[in-house]
Scaffold this active site. Structure first.
Site, mmCIF file in Angstrom:
data_model
loop_
_atom_site.group_PDB
_atom_site.id
_atom_site.type_symbol
_atom_site.label_atom_id
_atom_site.label_comp_id
_atom_site.label_asym_id
_atom_site.label_seq_id
_atom_site.Cartn_x
_atom_site.Cartn_y
_atom_site.Cartn_z
ATOM 1 N N THR A 172 0.840 -1.193 0.000
ATOM 2 C CA THR A 172 0.000 0.000 0.000
ATOM 3 C C THR A 172 0.876 1.244 0.000
ATOM 4 O OG1 THR A 172 -1.805 -1.107 1.177
ATOM 5 C CG2 THR A 172 -1.788 1.296 1.234
ATOM 6 N N PHE A 174 1.180 5.235 0.749
ATOM 7 C CA PHE A 174 0.606 6.277 1.594
ATOM 8 C C PHE A 174 1.214 7.622 1.228
ATOM 9 C CE2 PHE A 174 0.134 2.394 3.988
ATOM 10 C CZ PHE A 174 -1.056 2.539 4.694
#
Length: 277
Positions: A172, A174
């Site tokens: 992921t 960010f």
């Protein structure tokens, strides 16, 4: 300065892990929603916000791109977290005692092979860390949670199986958001400029808008579209490019962009992460 970084979710969420990795010296502040995390920075309750924008398996995080231009915050850094999923059980539980696994529906879908192999039934929870908290509170050895090891540490759960995700490259991305922009050149891996824009209502507007980046040798690493205010006729684009706005090629490309777009806004100028996966 509060020395706090806000994130959405319960303690132990992957966003919490991102805070620990990127800003280990700061206190992580859990918030109910992404908007609450942004508001925490705007109100002064936190100095920074950690927002997930995309996952390598499931694509972009819903609503984040449309929220960024109105947030009033600026991107100052990017961070990547490898999503390692673990089966967490009540203290003293053995794997063969577990019959059900609870987590967010996305994580349940990322561990299908393991769940099938062990005959575990799925229970959909509100989120990953919340599921770990629920398992700890219920104390039922037949129900385990799929979450981060950080969640296990926080809620006092045992790791019954480690790194059980189907895709071991699942990551992921960010963005770290701050009240003030930082356009200083920094880092050892070049700079990234992120911006949004809407194209003018003229033929081939997007093609022409993108042409300036190609002719000036600017690498565009991301281009995504989304509707504005729920309208099918109003489309906004989010883009990441390599380089700084003061670079000659980038400056020329951004100047050309103005001829074919409206509402162009730079969201941040920040260093590329060492590993961008």
């Amino acid at each position: 300065m509060t020395n706090r970084i806000a994130f959405q979710g319960e303690p132990g969420a992957y966003s919490h892990q991102a805070c620990h990795q990127a800003r280990p010296q700061m206190e992580a502040l859990p918030c109910r929603t992404f908007e609450d995390a942004v508001d925490a920075v705007k109100s002064g309750a936190a100095d920074l916000a950690m927002l997930p924008v995309e996952n390598s398996t499931y694509g972009r995080v819903a609503d984040i791109h449309s929220m960024l231009p109105q947030s009033g915050l600026h991107i100052i850094e990017e961070a990547f977290v490898r999503v390692h999923i673990n089966l967490l059980g009540v203290k003293g539980t053995q794997l063969d005692q577990v019959t059900h696994a609870m987590s967010h529906t996305v994580l349940l879908g990322q561990c299908q092979s393991f769940l099938k192999q062990h005959g575990l039934h799925r229970i959909t929870g509100a989120d990953t860390a919340g599921s770990a908290q629920h398992v700890a509170q219920q104390g039922d050895p037949t129900v385990a949670a799929l979450a981060s090891e950080l969640a296990g540490e926080i809620y006092g759960l045992d790791v019954l199986a480690r790194h059980i995700e189907d895709n071991h490259d699942n990551t992921t991305r960010f963005l770290i958001m701050a009240p003030e922009a930082d356009t200083a050149r920094r880092g050892d891996n070049g700079m990234i400029t992120s911006f949004v824009f809407q194209v003018r209502n003229i033929p081939a507007a997007l093609y022409k808008a993108m042409g300036g980046f190609a002719t000036n040798g600017v690498n565009m690493t991301k281009l995504e579209s989304y509707m504005v205010d729920g309208s099918f006729t109003a489309t906004q684009f989010y883009a990441d490019i390599e380089g700084h706005p003061d670079d000659p090629g980038v400056k020329l490309a951004l100047d050309e962009l103005q001829y074919f777009t409206t509402n162009t806004k730079i969201l941040g100028v920040y260093p590329a992460a060492r590993e961008r996966y």
